[in-house]
Design a protein around this motif. Structure first.
Motif, PDB file in Angstrom:
ATOM      1  N   VAL A 317       0.824  -1.217   0.000  1.00  0.00           N
ATOM      2  CA  VAL A 317       0.000   0.000   0.000  1.00  0.00           C
ATOM      3  C   VAL A 317       0.853   1.260   0.000  1.00  0.00           C
ATOM      4  CG1 VAL A 317      -1.973  -1.125   1.101  1.00  0.00           C
ATOM      5  CG2 VAL A 317      -0.283   0.035   2.525  1.00  0.00           C
ATOM      6  N   THR A 318       2.044   1.173   0.595  1.00  0.00           N
ATOM      7  CA  THR A 318       2.939   2.335   0.592  1.00  0.00           C
ATOM      8  C   THR A 318       3.267   2.750  -0.834  1.00  0.00           C
ATOM      9  OG1 THR A 318       3.880   1.709   2.719  1.00  0.00           O
ATOM     10  CG2 THR A 318       5.184   3.187   1.360  1.00  0.00           C
ATOM     11  N   GLN A 324      -2.635  -5.492  -5.353  1.00  0.00           N
ATOM     12  CA  GLN A 324      -1.710  -6.488  -4.803  1.00  0.00           C
ATOM     13  C   GLN A 324      -1.962  -6.679  -3.313  1.00  0.00           C
ATOM     14  OE1 GLN A 324       0.761  -8.519  -5.863  1.00  0.00           O
ATOM     15  NE2 GLN A 324       2.121  -7.498  -7.318  1.00  0.00           N
ATOM     16  N   ALA A 325      -2.156  -5.574  -2.612  1.00  0.00           N
ATOM     17  CA  ALA A 325      -2.366  -5.632  -1.160  1.00  0.00           C
ATOM     18  C   ALA A 325      -3.646  -6.391  -0.826  1.00  0.00           C
ATOM     19  CB  ALA A 325      -2.425  -4.218  -0.592  1.00  0.00           C
ATOM     20  N   TYR A 345      -6.827  -9.269  10.124  1.00  0.00           N
ATOM     21  CA  TYR A 345      -7.428  -9.023   8.813  1.00  0.00           C
ATOM     22  C   TYR A 345      -8.132  -7.668   8.798  1.00  0.00           C
ATOM     23  CZ  TYR A 345     -10.509  -9.468   4.773  1.00  0.00           C
ATOM     24  OH  TYR A 345     -11.164  -9.232   3.596  1.00  0.00           O
ATOM     25  N   GLN A 346      -8.910  -7.378   9.823  1.00  0.00           N
ATOM     26  CA  GLN A 346      -9.669  -6.121   9.870  1.00  0.00           C
ATOM     27  C   GLN A 346      -8.735  -4.913   9.911  1.00  0.00           C
ATOM     28  OE1 GLN A 346     -12.095  -6.810  13.338  1.00  0.00           O
ATOM     29  NE2 GLN A 346     -13.759  -7.747  12.160  1.00  0.00           N
ATOM     30  N   TYR A 347      -7.678  -5.018  10.717  1.00  0.00           N
ATOM     31  CA  TYR A 347      -6.732  -3.902  10.801  1.00  0.00           C
ATOM     32  C   TYR A 347      -6.083  -3.638   9.436  1.00  0.00           C
ATOM     33  CZ  TYR A 347      -2.346  -1.505  11.134  1.00  0.00           C
ATOM     34  OH  TYR A 347      -1.327  -0.636  10.872  1.00  0.00           O
ATOM     35  N   ASN A 348      -5.630  -4.679   8.781  1.00  0.00           N
ATOM     36  CA  ASN A 348      -4.930  -4.499   7.508  1.00  0.00           C
ATOM     37  C   ASN A 348      -5.868  -4.030   6.398  1.00  0.00           C
ATOM     38  OD1 ASN A 348      -1.916  -5.379   7.629  1.00  0.00           O
ATOM     39  ND2 ASN A 348      -2.994  -6.856   8.912  1.00  0.00           N
ATOM     40  N   LEU A 349      -7.135  -4.430   6.475  1.00  0.00           N
ATOM     41  CA  LEU A 349      -8.118  -3.916   5.528  1.00  0.00           C
ATOM     42  C   LEU A 349      -8.316  -2.416   5.767  1.00  0.00           C
ATOM     43  CD1 LEU A 349     -10.001  -4.639   3.212  1.00  0.00           C
ATOM     44  CD2 LEU A 349     -11.754  -5.249   4.900  1.00  0.00           C
ATOM     45  N   ALA A 350      -8.361  -2.023   7.036  1.00  0.00           N
ATOM     46  CA  ALA A 350      -8.466  -0.599   7.376  1.00  0.00           C
ATOM     47  C   ALA A 350      -7.244   0.163   6.871  1.00  0.00           C
ATOM     48  CB  ALA A 350      -8.597  -0.442   8.890  1.00  0.00           C
ATOM     49  N   LYS A 351      -6.100  -0.458   6.945  1.00  0.00           N
ATOM     50  CA  LYS A 351      -4.863   0.159   6.458  1.00  0.00           C
ATOM     51  C   LYS A 351      -4.970   0.476   4.966  1.00  0.00           C
ATOM     52  CE  LYS A 351      -0.231   0.843   6.562  1.00  0.00           C
ATOM     53  NZ  LYS A 351       0.478   1.836   7.395  1.00  0.00           N
ATOM     54  N   ILE A 352      -5.503  -0.458   4.213  1.00  0.00           N
ATOM     55  CA  ILE A 352      -5.663  -0.246   2.768  1.00  0.00           C
ATOM     56  C   ILE A 352      -6.622   0.918   2.506  1.00  0.00           C
ATOM     57  CG2 ILE A 352      -6.503  -1.267   0.609  1.00  0.00           C
ATOM     58  CD1 ILE A 352      -5.555  -3.995   1.684  1.00  0.00           C
ATOM     59  N   TYR A 353      -7.763   0.922   3.192  1.00  0.00           N
ATOM     60  CA  TYR A 353      -8.736   2.006   3.016  1.00  0.00           C
ATOM     61  C   TYR A 353      -8.144   3.347   3.421  1.00  0.00           C
ATOM     62  CZ  TYR A 353     -12.603  -1.226   2.099  1.00  0.00           C
ATOM     63  OH  TYR A 353     -13.428  -2.170   1.547  1.00  0.00           O
ATOM     64  N   CYS A 354      -7.356   3.329   4.480  1.00  0.00           N
ATOM     65  CA  CYS A 354      -6.736   4.566   4.959  1.00  0.00           C
ATOM     66  C   CYS A 354      -5.782   5.133   3.906  1.00  0.00           C
ATOM     67  CB  CYS A 354      -5.999   4.301   6.268  1.00  0.00           C
ATOM     68  SG  CYS A 354      -5.389   5.785   7.084  1.00  0.00           S
ATOM     69  N   GLU A 355      -4.966   4.268   3.316  1.00  0.00           N
ATOM     70  CA  GLU A 355      -4.025   4.710   2.287  1.00  0.00           C
ATOM     71  C   GLU A 355      -4.755   5.220   1.045  1.00  0.00           C
ATOM     72  OE1 GLU A 355      -0.848   5.094   2.417  1.00  0.00           O
ATOM     73  OE2 GLU A 355      -0.350   4.088   4.311  1.00  0.00           O
ATOM     74  N   LYS A 356      -5.947   4.669   0.783  1.00  0.00           N
ATOM     75  CA  LYS A 356      -6.737   5.099  -0.381  1.00  0.00           C
ATOM     76  C   LYS A 356      -7.579   6.338  -0.068  1.00  0.00           C
ATOM     77  CE  LYS A 356      -8.770   1.640  -2.629  1.00  0.00           C
ATOM     78  NZ  LYS A 356      -9.526   0.355  -2.804  1.00  0.00           N
ATOM     79  N   PHE A 359     -11.714   7.156   4.229  1.00  0.00           N
ATOM     80  CA  PHE A 359     -11.641   7.175   5.686  1.00  0.00           C
ATOM     81  C   PHE A 359     -12.871   6.593   6.369  1.00  0.00           C
ATOM     82  CE2 PHE A 359      -8.737  10.982   4.865  1.00  0.00           C
ATOM     83  CZ  PHE A 359      -7.593  10.185   4.908  1.00  0.00           C
ATOM     84  N   ASP A 360     -14.045   6.789   5.805  1.00  0.00           N
ATOM     85  CA  ASP A 360     -15.248   6.240   6.428  1.00  0.00           C
ATOM     86  C   ASP A 360     -15.190   4.714   6.484  1.00  0.00           C
ATOM     87  OD1 ASP A 360     -16.260   8.734   6.827  1.00  0.00           O
ATOM     88  OD2 ASP A 360     -17.573   8.736   5.063  1.00  0.00           O
ATOM     89  N   ALA A 361     -14.734   4.108   5.387  1.00  0.00           N
ATOM     90  CA  ALA A 361     -14.601   2.642   5.346  1.00  0.00           C
ATOM     91  C   ALA A 361     -13.534   2.181   6.335  1.00  0.00           C
ATOM     92  CB  ALA A 361     -14.257   2.184   3.933  1.00  0.00           C
TER      93      ALA A 361
END
Length: 468
Positions: A317-318, A324-325, A345-356, A359-361
């Motif tokens: 995601v960086t 890929q992520a 799993y939930q944390y890393n999914l949040a990480k992807i949404y955060c990078e994109k 923010f609501d997701a």
């Protein structure tokens, strides 16, 4: 008594190995004392218990209830039993590989001048070697040992005019080059982490010999050849590319333990390239991780570390490789330890949404992971929340979060170990960023310079993005 050599060795044996050792003791060739078997029977029973009774006097009374205690006798008996146990371990190791066993047989038959039997054993060894799916450094060393045995046999039979000296020399070269390059790769990796300098002058000659003799078609040579060069010449990406290609194409030719070592060498080379600013290496690095996980070399008891999982997602995601992520996230979540699987799993999914910047997701999942009992997920959640609050200009929420962050770092300092510094650096930098006057251009440049020099610092790319 529990710390004695004998007890420690017995603890290392599996149930099946303990039983095999007992059968081993019944052979008069290795043991002629009945009390050694009785001692083993007692110890194997006690070592199954949560609190084994291993006091020497107690053991003696169990073995010899009608005799007065003799401490020296117990010590001598334990020392004696260690002898057959050492022989048993060596026996198991020798017989773990059929080819090694046959080469030892070839040696014994040749020394007895039983040449017909020697030829049968040597041919059987050659056939097994050719059928072997493994082509590692041990494989090439066995080839050399077998060719050497054939040479000794031919000279003993008086056939000095028709020797296989050329084959002996060739197999020795391949075995030596493979093992020397392999060892040199480990030495280079060790040298890069510690203040140690090794002498590699001999290896440079080997590199030239490998090229001149055109030996790069041998995977055990080519992989370590390119691994060595990729570490020495870090600016030449072609060496790393060749290492990656040869490794992924030929990894199954190595044992699991050696395969793991090679993958870790290659992954560390790629990480160093990434840390030096080579962002193009990310795709190759992700491919190495996938290949290694698919072959289970990065798994422990079929479980993927949640930290490795998190680092790979963060890497993708960086560099904004969101597809890929997400693919990795979903493909390998089932390999996570069950107790941490859902939250990780939930944390890393949040990480992807955060990078994109969705923010609501991201918040939907972060509000779930914020209550995690896992201190690492809990703090990593706070890091993402701090980023979101900053970008959404929610200063009150940001200040409250910083206080909460500070308290958990103080409370969990010993648990976090060296990670404490990493998280403390993040908290310091986010507080400075929040306090910075957005119109203070000099302050922004000064903070950017400070952040770029701060190590270790999670999500450094995000801080840089905010300040540029």
């Amino acid at each position: 008594m529990k710390e004695t050599k004998l007890i420690q060795a017995l603890i290392s044996l599996s149930k099946a190995e303990i039983q095999a050792f007992r059968h081993f003791l019944y052979c008069k060739l290795f043991n002629n004392r009945e009390d050694a078997i009785r001692l083993l029977d007692y110890l194997r029973h006690e070592l199954k218990l949560p609190k084994p009774k291993l006091n020497r006097e107690f053991v003696y009374k169990k073995l010899f209830p009608d005799k007065n205690y003799q401490e020296r006798y117990v010590r001598d008996l334990m020392s004696y039993l260690s002898g057959p146990l050492d022989q048993f371990l060596a026996f198991k190791k020798l017989h773990a590989n059929r080819e090694d066993e046959l080469i030892a047989l070839c040696n014994a038959l040749r020394e007895r001048k039983l040449f017909k039997q020697f030829e049968i054993a040597a041919n059987k060894t050659t056939a097994l070697q050719q059928k072997s799916a493994i082509r590692d450094s041990n494989f090439h060393y066995r080839n050399y040992r077998l060719e050497q045995e054939r040479y000794y046999a031919s000279t003993q039979k008086g056939r000095a005019d028709t020797t296989n000296l050329a084959e002996v020399a060739h197999s020795l070269d391949i075995s030596y080059f493979t093992n020397r390059l392999r060892q040199s790769c480990y030495m280079l990796s060790h040298q890069s982490m510690y203040n140690i300098t090794y002498d590699f002058s001999m290896v440079e000659h080997i590199i030239e010999e490998v090229k001149q003799k055109d030996l790069l078609h041998i995977p055990a040579i080519s992989i370590y050849y390119y691994c060595y060069l990729a570490q020495v010449y870090r600016n030449n990406v072609e060496y790393f590319k060749s290492l990656q290609q040869h490794l992924i194409a030929n990894s199954e030719l190595f044992t699991i333990s050696e395969r793991k070592d090679i993958y870790l060498l290659a992954i560390n080379i790629a990480i160093k390239r990434y840390n030096q600013g080579d962002r193009d290496v990310v795709t190759d690095l992700l491919a190495l991780y996938r290949s290694a996980i698919d072959q289970k070399v990065l798994l422990t008891d079929n479980v993927l570390s949640r930290f490795t999982y998190k680092n790979i997602v963060a890497l993708a995601v960086t560099q904004k490789q969101y597809d890929q992520a997400e693919s990795f996230l979903n493909d390998y979540a089932p390999l996570l330890e069950e107790d941490y699987q859902e939250m990780t799993y939930q944390y890393n999914l949040a990480k992807i949404y955060c990078e994109k910047k969705e923010f609501d997701a991201a918040l939907q999942y972060l509000f779930l992971t914020a209550s995690s009992d896992d201190v690492y997920i809990n703090i990593d959640t706070k890091i993402l929340l701090a980023r979101i609050y900053y970008e959404q200009n929610e200063l009150d929420a940001q200040m409250a979060l910083s206080e909460s962050f500070k308290k958990i770092l103080a409370r969990k300092k010993e648990v976090l170990g060296y990670h404490h510094v990493t998280y403390k650096n993040f908290l310091s930098c986010i507080n400075k960023l929040t306090a910075l006057n957005p119109y203070d251009s000099k302050g922004r440049l000064a903070l950017l310079e400070e952040i770029e020099g701060t190590k270790p610092l999670p999500d450094k790319h995000w801080f840089v993005e905010q300040l540029r």
